[in-house]
Motif scaffolding. Structure first.
Motif, PDB file in Angstrom:
ATOM      1  N   SER A  38       0.822  -1.206   0.000  1.00 10.21           N
ATOM      2  CA  SER A  38       0.000   0.000   0.000  1.00 10.21           C
ATOM      3  C   SER A  38       0.856   1.256   0.000  1.00 10.21           C
ATOM      4  O   SER A  38       0.549   2.237  -0.695  1.00 10.21           O
ATOM      5  CB  SER A  38      -0.922  -0.006   1.222  1.00 10.21           C
ATOM      6  N   GLU A  39       1.939   1.208   0.756  1.00  5.81           N
ATOM      7  CA  GLU A  39       2.839   2.366   0.785  1.00  5.81           C
ATOM      8  C   GLU A  39       3.498   2.593  -0.569  1.00  5.81           C
ATOM      9  O   GLU A  39       3.613   3.735  -1.035  1.00  5.81           O
ATOM     10  CB  GLU A  39       3.896   2.144   1.851  1.00  5.81           C
ATOM     11  N   ALA A  40       3.918   1.498  -1.220  1.00  6.77           N
ATOM     12  CA  ALA A  40       4.528   1.638  -2.544  1.00  6.77           C
ATOM     13  C   ALA A  40       3.516   2.154  -3.561  1.00  6.77           C
ATOM     14  O   ALA A  40       3.831   2.996  -4.406  1.00  6.77           O
ATOM     15  CB  ALA A  40       5.096   0.288  -2.993  1.00  6.77           C
ATOM     16  N   ARG A  41       2.262   1.641  -3.457  1.00  7.09           N
ATOM     17  CA  ARG A  41       1.224   2.112  -4.365  1.00  7.09           C
ATOM     18  C   ARG A  41       0.939   3.594  -4.153  1.00  7.09           C
ATOM     19  O   ARG A  41       0.766   4.350  -5.110  1.00  7.09           O
ATOM     20  CB  ARG A  41      -0.046   1.285  -4.157  1.00  7.09           C
ATOM     21  N   GLN A  42       0.901   4.001  -2.872  1.00  5.73           N
ATOM     22  CA  GLN A  42       0.658   5.407  -2.580  1.00  5.73           C
ATOM     23  C   GLN A  42       1.811   6.278  -3.063  1.00  5.73           C
ATOM     24  O   GLN A  42       1.605   7.376  -3.598  1.00  5.73           O
ATOM     25  CB  GLN A  42       0.449   5.595  -1.076  1.00  5.73           C
ATOM     26  N   ARG A  43       3.030   5.769  -2.888  1.00  2.00           N
ATOM     27  CA  ARG A  43       4.189   6.529  -3.333  1.00  2.00           C
ATOM     28  C   ARG A  43       4.182   6.677  -4.853  1.00  2.00           C
ATOM     29  O   ARG A  43       4.488   7.746  -5.393  1.00  2.00           O
ATOM     30  CB  ARG A  43       5.476   5.845  -2.887  1.00  2.00           C
ATOM     31  N   MET A  44       3.842   5.611  -5.551  1.00  2.00           N
ATOM     32  CA  MET A  44       3.769   5.684  -7.011  1.00  2.00           C
ATOM     33  C   MET A  44       2.664   6.636  -7.449  1.00  2.00           C
ATOM     34  O   MET A  44       2.838   7.412  -8.403  1.00  2.00           O
ATOM     35  CB  MET A  44       3.530   4.287  -7.589  1.00  2.00           C
ATOM     36  N   SER A  45       1.536   6.603  -6.754  1.00  2.00           N
ATOM     37  CA  SER A  45       0.446   7.518  -7.094  1.00  2.00           C
ATOM     38  C   SER A  45       0.842   8.963  -6.845  1.00  2.00           C
ATOM     39  O   SER A  45       0.591   9.856  -7.676  1.00  2.00           O
ATOM     40  CB  SER A  45      -0.801   7.160  -6.287  1.00  2.00           C
ATOM     41  N   ASP A  46       1.492   9.218  -5.706  1.00  2.00           N
ATOM     42  CA  ASP A  46       1.941  10.583  -5.404  1.00  2.00           C
ATOM     43  C   ASP A  46       2.973  11.060  -6.418  1.00  2.00           C
ATOM     44  O   ASP A  46       2.955  12.219  -6.842  1.00  2.00           O
ATOM     45  CB  ASP A  46       2.506  10.649  -3.990  1.00  2.00           C
ATOM     46  N   ASP A  47       3.874  10.145  -6.796  1.00  2.28           N
ATOM     47  CA  ASP A  47       4.899  10.516  -7.757  1.00  2.28           C
ATOM     48  C   ASP A  47       4.274  10.826  -9.115  1.00  2.28           C
ATOM     49  O   ASP A  47       4.667  11.769  -9.806  1.00  2.28           O
ATOM     50  CB  ASP A  47       5.922   9.385  -7.882  1.00  2.28           C
ATOM     51  N   ARG A  48       3.275  10.028  -9.502  1.00  3.16           N
ATOM     52  CA  ARG A  48       2.596  10.276 -10.768  1.00  3.16           C
ATOM     53  C   ARG A  48       1.865  11.609 -10.734  1.00  3.16           C
ATOM     54  O   ARG A  48       1.907  12.390 -11.695  1.00  3.16           O
ATOM     55  CB  ARG A  48       1.620   9.140 -11.057  1.00  3.16           C
ATOM     56  N   ILE A  49       1.184  11.896  -9.622  1.00  2.41           N
ATOM     57  CA  ILE A  49       0.476  13.169  -9.498  1.00  2.41           C
ATOM     58  C   ILE A  49       1.461  14.334  -9.512  1.00  2.41           C
ATOM     59  O   ILE A  49       1.220  15.371 -10.138  1.00  2.41           O
ATOM     60  CB  ILE A  49      -0.372  13.175  -8.215  1.00  2.41           C
ATOM     61  N   ALA A  50       2.593  14.152  -8.818  1.00  4.49           N
ATOM     62  CA  ALA A  50       3.592  15.222  -8.777  1.00  4.49           C
ATOM     63  C   ALA A  50       4.157  15.498 -10.163  1.00  4.49           C
ATOM     64  O   ALA A  50       4.312  16.652 -10.575  1.00  4.49           O
ATOM     65  CB  ALA A  50       4.715  14.842  -7.816  1.00  4.49           C
ATOM     66  N   LYS A  51       4.445  14.434 -10.909  1.00  3.47           N
ATOM     67  CA  LYS A  51       4.976  14.623 -12.256  1.00  3.47           C
ATOM     68  C   LYS A  51       3.934  15.270 -13.172  1.00  3.47           C
ATOM     69  O   LYS A  51       4.262  16.118 -13.999  1.00  3.47           O
ATOM     70  CB  LYS A  51       5.422  13.284 -12.833  1.00  3.47           C
ATOM     71  N   GLU A  52       2.685  14.863 -13.009  1.00  6.49           N
ATOM     72  CA  GLU A  52       1.631  15.449 -13.834  1.00  6.49           C
ATOM     73  C   GLU A  52       1.439  16.927 -13.516  1.00  6.49           C
ATOM     74  O   GLU A  52       1.258  17.756 -14.426  1.00  6.49           O
ATOM     75  CB  GLU A  52       0.327  14.681 -13.624  1.00  6.49           C
ATOM     76  N   ASN A  53       1.484  17.259 -12.226  1.00  9.79           N
ATOM     77  CA  ASN A  53       1.378  18.674 -11.850  1.00  9.79           C
ATOM     78  C   ASN A  53       2.555  19.481 -12.395  1.00  9.79           C
ATOM     79  O   ASN A  53       2.388  20.603 -12.881  1.00  9.79           O
ATOM     80  CB  ASN A  53       1.310  18.810 -10.324  1.00  9.79           C
ATOM     81  N   LEU A  54       3.732  18.887 -12.299  1.00  9.01           N
ATOM     82  CA  LEU A  54       4.917  19.576 -12.797  1.00  9.01           C
ATOM     83  C   LEU A  54       4.844  19.744 -14.305  1.00  9.01           C
ATOM     84  O   LEU A  54       5.185  20.808 -14.843  1.00  9.01           O
ATOM     85  CB  LEU A  54       6.170  18.791 -12.407  1.00  9.01           C
ATOM     86  N   ARG A  55       4.386  18.720 -15.014  1.00 11.25           N
ATOM     87  CA  ARG A  55       4.255  18.811 -16.459  1.00 11.25           C
ATOM     88  C   ARG A  55       3.221  19.874 -16.846  1.00 11.25           C
ATOM     89  O   ARG A  55       3.411  20.654 -17.775  1.00 11.25           O
ATOM     90  CB  ARG A  55       3.847  17.456 -17.037  1.00 11.25           C
ATOM     91  N   ARG A  56       2.117  19.906 -16.103  1.00  8.40           N
ATOM     92  CA  ARG A  56       1.077  20.880 -16.404  1.00  8.40           C
ATOM     93  C   ARG A  56       1.582  22.301 -16.174  1.00  8.40           C
ATOM     94  O   ARG A  56       1.307  23.212 -16.980  1.00  8.40           O
ATOM     95  CB  ARG A  56      -0.153  20.601 -15.546  1.00  8.40           C
ATOM     96  N   ARG A  57       2.310  22.498 -15.100  1.00  6.92           N
ATOM     97  CA  ARG A  57       2.898  23.818 -14.860  1.00  6.92           C
ATOM     98  C   ARG A  57       3.855  24.192 -15.980  1.00  6.92           C
ATOM     99  O   ARG A  57       3.884  25.335 -16.449  1.00  6.92           O
ATOM    100  CB  ARG A  57       3.654  23.822 -13.522  1.00  6.92           C
ATOM    101  N   PHE A  58       4.663  23.218 -16.406  1.00  2.00           N
ATOM    102  CA  PHE A  58       5.652  23.480 -17.445  1.00  2.00           C
ATOM    103  C   PHE A  58       4.971  23.839 -18.765  1.00  2.00           C
ATOM    104  O   PHE A  58       5.357  24.807 -19.443  1.00  2.00           O
ATOM    105  CB  PHE A  58       6.545  22.248 -17.619  1.00  2.00           C
ATOM    106  N   GLU A  59       3.968  23.068 -19.167  1.00  6.74           N
ATOM    107  CA  GLU A  59       3.284  23.347 -20.427  1.00  6.74           C
ATOM    108  C   GLU A  59       2.584  24.701 -20.393  1.00  6.74           C
ATOM    109  O   GLU A  59       2.585  25.433 -21.381  1.00  6.74           O
ATOM    110  CB  GLU A  59       2.279  22.225 -20.716  1.00  6.74           C
ATOM    111  N   GLN A  60       1.981  25.036 -19.261  1.00  8.37           N
ATOM    112  CA  GLN A  60       1.356  26.346 -19.136  1.00  8.37           C
ATOM    113  C   GLN A  60       2.391  27.463 -19.236  1.00  8.37           C
ATOM    114  O   GLN A  60       2.143  28.517 -19.832  1.00  8.37           O
ATOM    115  CB  GLN A  60       0.605  26.439 -17.805  1.00  8.37           C
ATOM    116  N   ASN A  61       3.568  27.217 -18.697  1.00  8.78           N
ATOM    117  CA  ASN A  61       4.642  28.203 -18.763  1.00  8.78           C
ATOM    118  C   ASN A  61       5.070  28.442 -20.207  1.00  8.78           C
ATOM    119  O   ASN A  61       5.360  29.584 -20.606  1.00  8.78           O
ATOM    120  CB  ASN A  61       5.832  27.718 -17.928  1.00  8.78           C
TER     121      ASN A  61
END
Length: 543
Positions: A38-61
């Motif tokens: 569960s911890e690994a799944r949560q970490r992977m989910s958080d990492d995916r969300i973080a990368k998606e947020n970062l990508r979205r910020r970058f594309e908007q920039n």
């Protein structure tokens, strides 16, 4: 019965204990495994969300960069067009043509003779709206020998005609050099402005990103939890610590004033000298092939950028893009960021760090590499697309790979005057920002290396800055975070038509300081913990 049961339990109590221990150990092991999964799944989910947020910020920039260039490009265009007034030279040629017609056919016959002169104009000149092409044939005829006409006038008129012919030849040469110089200078300005805007907005976007993540990861003091703070000038102001204050950002962005008003004009002189040397001996009435025009254009680029790879790497563009250090206060005053009568230095330490980092990026080999690719795309769109279609009447090549098409245009010739008309008209298209559309900017932004360069700027060179005068706990919280290598890879791979090799090649051109390289080892744990806290706070969870 009860006694027998008691005796049986006493005899097998060891077995019961072992069985219970085995069951308990199995339960605990299962819960541990489930917790880790569960911890690994949560970490992977958080990492995916973080990368998606970062990508979205970058594309908007990057979209913000496009609109910014479209908004400020007309300023540079106006300055360059005012410095090279090709239209005024055209008006003078038309005036001399009208005077010649009046002397030749008489005032009453000028109107009736004008339409045939338009019909006799060369076909390639007749369809160039910006030059009002009917002037080409008459101007070239007047600039010719004209012995029969000169022989029919008196001596005084003959001397005047010779002076007129010399003046007209000078005007044609001035129009030739001016129209080509103006178009080329605008292409260089567009490419430099695109790169400068990408650097500026991605640096500020990175700092805003760091400030937001660190502020979310650092809870407010308990004493301030029950009251509202409208202004924060304390040492725990993370936005001030990272230079994310509004005034610093405004002054930093205003430095593009130098390129728009001074740098483009300085670059224009360098381009003009190269154009004079390459195109100076070319007759406007001469017919050349498109391949010959491409060779001449490449010769101009070699003289401006460098003939070899080593010369291009050592070519310095910083003087055209950013002001010298002793001119920074002047730029801030001229752009309205500082009072006109102030004499005190206006460059704060936070602004100085931004300027120094921008200067390092502009002087890096990666900047020159990307600029060369942008110029390749811009000049190719001008010569191979616009000049070929409008001056040489070569139809555009279809992008369909199904049909095998015949290569057309290798032997097609057109007058240089026809290409000059297209150069003059396309100069306004290159510097246009109307309706948020610019086909040359679209061609430049289609270069994959530009997206990779922006990704490297946005996601690397994170310095571990500490705020002086704070406690040990606050210093650990104020350590700026570094975006992991996986995040940078995801940014570079997310560009349109961009491959990972481009980002890797660009990354090799940047030299990271030793403190930054060492920070990757010591800052991994603080990065992960701060990132998890920020995500948890956004989701309403507690860590």
């Amino acid at each position: 019965m009860i006694a027998a049961t008691r005796r049986w339990a006493r005899r097998n109590r060891t077995n019961f204990a072992i069985g219970a221990g085995v069951l308990g150990a199995g339960y605990l092991a299962g819960q541990y495994v489930l917790g880790k999964v569960s911890e690994a799944r949560q970490r992977m989910s958080d990492d995916r969300i973080a990368k998606e947020n970062l990508r979205r910020r970058f594309e908007q920039n990057q979209e913000d960069c496009t609109f910014t260039v479209l908004a400020i490009l007309p300023t540079a265009t106006e300055n360059i067009v005012d410095a090279i007034p090709v239209e005024q030279v055209l008006e003078e040629l038309q005036k001399q043509k009208a005077e010649k017609l009046a002397r030749s056919v008489g005032p009453s016959e000028v109107a009736s003779s004008a339409p045939p002169s338009v019909a006799d104009t060369a076909e390639d000149d007749a369809k160039s709206s910006s030059f009002q092409s009917e002037s080409y044939v008459h101007a070239s005829q007047i600039a010719g020998e004209g012995d029969s006409t000169a022989g029919s006038v008196e001596g005084g008129n003959d001397a005047s005609e010779r002076r007129s012919k010399k003046s007209k030849a000078q005007l044609w040469n001035e129009m030739k050099i001016g129209s080509i110089t103006r178009a080329f200078t605008l292409l260089y300005t567009l490419s430099l402005l695109t790169l400068l805007t990408r650097i500026q907005l991605n640096l500020l976007g990175r700092r805003n990103y760091l400030a937001s993540v660190v502020s979310l990861a650092s809870p407010p003091p308990a004493s301030e939890g029950s009251r509202i703070s409208l202004l924060n000038h304390d040492d725990d102001n993370f936005e001030q610590a990272y230079g994310n204050d509004f005034e610093t950002n405004r002054r930093y962005l205003s430095l593009s004033w130098w390129l728009l008003h001074k740098g483009c004009l300085n670059l224009m002189e360098k381009v003009r000298a190269a154009v004079k040397e390459v195109f100076g001996s070319l007759n406007p009435r001469e017919e050349i092939t498109l391949e010959r025009l491409s060779e001449l254009t490449l010769s101009v680029r070699k003289k401006v950028e460098g003939a070899t790879e080593q010369e291009r790497r050592t070519c310095k563009w910083l003087a055209y893009v950013l002001p010298p250090q002793d001119q920074e206060d002047y730029v801030l005053r001229e752009s309205g960021m500082a009072p006109p009568d102030t004499t005190s230095p206006q460059t704060t330490p936070s602004l100085r760090r931004l300027i120094d980092e921008t200067s390092d990026l502009i002087d890096s080999p990666s900047f020159t590499h990307v600029l060369t690719r942008l110029l390749d795309a811009a000049f190719s769109h001008l010569i191979d697309a616009k000049i070929a279609q409008l001056a040489y009447k070569i139809p555009p090549v279809s992008e369909s790979a199904v049909r095998v098409q015949e290569i057309v245009g290798s032997d097609v010739r057109a007058k240089v005057a026809s290409s000059l008309a297209v150069f003059c008209r396309q100069a306004h298209s290159i510097g246009s920002g109307a309706n948020n559309r610019n086909e040359y900017l679209a061609a430049v932004e289609g270069v994959g290396e530009l997206e990779a360069f922006a990704a490297v700027v946005y996601s690397s060179h994170f310095e571990f800055e500490r705020v002086e005068g704070g406690t040990a706990g606050m210093e650990s919280n104020r350590t700026s975070m570094v975006v992991t290598e996986s995040n940078r890879t995801s940014l570079a791979a997310g560009g349109n038509g961009m491959e990972g090799e481009g980002a890797d090649a660009l990354g090799m051109g940047f030299s990271q300081p030793g403190s930054v390289r060492e920070s990757w080892v010591g800052g991994e744990a603080s990065l992960e913990s701060a990132w998890e806290k920020a995500l948890a706070k956004e989701d309403g969870r507690t860590v």
